[in-house]
Design a protein around this motif. Structure first.
Motif, mmCIF file in Angstrom:
data_model
loop_
_atom_site.group_PDB
_atom_site.id
_atom_site.type_symbol
_atom_site.label_atom_id
_atom_site.label_comp_id
_atom_site.label_asym_id
_atom_site.label_seq_id
_atom_site.Cartn_x
_atom_site.Cartn_y
_atom_site.Cartn_z
ATOM 1 N N ARG A 10 -3.843 -31.191 -60.618
ATOM 2 C CA ARG A 10 -2.789 -30.185 -60.751
ATOM 3 C C ARG A 10 -2.740 -29.697 -62.189
ATOM 4 N NH1 ARG A 10 0.655 -34.172 -57.367
ATOM 5 N NH2 ARG A 10 0.342 -33.310 -55.294
ATOM 6 N N ASN A 11 -2.153 -28.526 -62.389
ATOM 7 C CA ASN A 11 -1.967 -27.938 -63.722
ATOM 8 C C ASN A 11 -3.288 -27.728 -64.468
ATOM 9 O OD1 ASN A 11 0.892 -27.801 -63.488
ATOM 10 N ND2 ASN A 11 0.924 -30.018 -63.818
ATOM 11 N N SER A 35 -5.621 -27.423 -57.988
ATOM 12 C CA SER A 35 -5.093 -26.210 -58.612
ATOM 13 C C SER A 35 -6.235 -25.216 -58.796
ATOM 14 C CB SER A 35 -4.425 -26.523 -59.954
ATOM 15 O OG SER A 35 -5.328 -27.120 -60.861
ATOM 16 N N ARG A 37 -7.260 -21.029 -60.591
ATOM 17 C CA ARG A 37 -6.925 -19.836 -61.374
ATOM 18 C C ARG A 37 -7.825 -18.705 -60.865
ATOM 19 N NH1 ARG A 37 -7.331 -21.903 -66.443
ATOM 20 N NH2 ARG A 37 -5.091 -22.137 -66.592
ATOM 21 N N GLU A 62 -2.304 -17.702 -61.508
ATOM 22 C CA GLU A 62 -2.478 -19.134 -61.655
ATOM 23 C C GLU A 62 -1.705 -19.873 -60.562
ATOM 24 O OE1 GLU A 62 -1.378 -20.122 -65.669
ATOM 25 O OE2 GLU A 62 -3.312 -19.413 -66.427
ATOM 26 N N SER A 64 -0.853 -23.647 -59.951
ATOM 27 C CA SER A 64 -0.931 -24.952 -60.625
ATOM 28 C C SER A 64 -0.873 -26.147 -59.686
ATOM 29 C CB SER A 64 0.189 -25.065 -61.660
ATOM 30 O OG SER A 64 1.449 -24.981 -61.021
#
Length: 174
Positions: A10-11, A35, A37, A62, A64
């Protein structure tokens, strides 16, 4: 052309994998994908390999955490949605194998029941454009991506307990 970067954690943490086309099984590149992008284009992401399971439409931005997308598991496959310039046309059928009542759509429809007086949609033919079908009115709930082709039975696509109630064209530039 699209570009998406997937991350194991994640993130946007952990190992990453960059993709510009369809990918039927992310496990070839990452142990999991939590996650992503999107740098350009539009994609459908799936929580099962081979474009199966829950689907989610994503565009530039994004993401996340896969859970914020409504996914039940990590992202396992993705499909690039090509840009479509031109008309849109889809035929909806009340029963499987193009049976029963038929209606033709050329624009978005937020409720098959209200606008078309159609209680159920179990098959369709997409002649032009790329579409998203939703299980609830007003483009809510789980969704399914449809590209040009014949869909004789949603049950055979792993959508046996879903009823589609609304449809939207994917007509924005991604």
């Amino acid at each position: 052309m699209g570009k998406i970067i997937f991350y194991e954690e994640r993130n946007f943490q952990g190992r990453s994998y960059e993709c510009s086309s369809d990918c039927s099984d992310m496990s070839m590149y990452l142990s999991r994908c939590s996650s992503c992008r999107v740098e350009s284009g539009c994609f459908m992401v799936y929580d099962r390999p081979n474009y199966m399971g829950n689907q989610y439409f994503i565009r530039r931005g994004e993401y996340s955490d896969y859970m914020s997308m409504g996914m039940s598991d990590s992202i396992r496959s993705c499909r690039l949605i090509p840009q479509h310039r031109g008309s849109f046309r889809m035929r909806l059928y009340e029963r499987e194998s193009f049976g029963g009542q038929m209606h033709e759509l050329m624009d978005d429809c937020d409720s098959f029941r209200e606008r078309l007086r159609m209680s159920d949609c179990q098959s369709c033919q997409v002649m032009d454009g790329h579409w998203l079908m939703y299980e609830q009115p007003h483009y809510r709930g789980r969704m399914m991506y449809l590209r040009p082709g014949e869909y004789r039975s949603f049950r055979n696509l792993g959508m046996s307990n879903m009823r589609f109630i609304s449809a939207r064209r994917i007509n924005e530039s991604c």
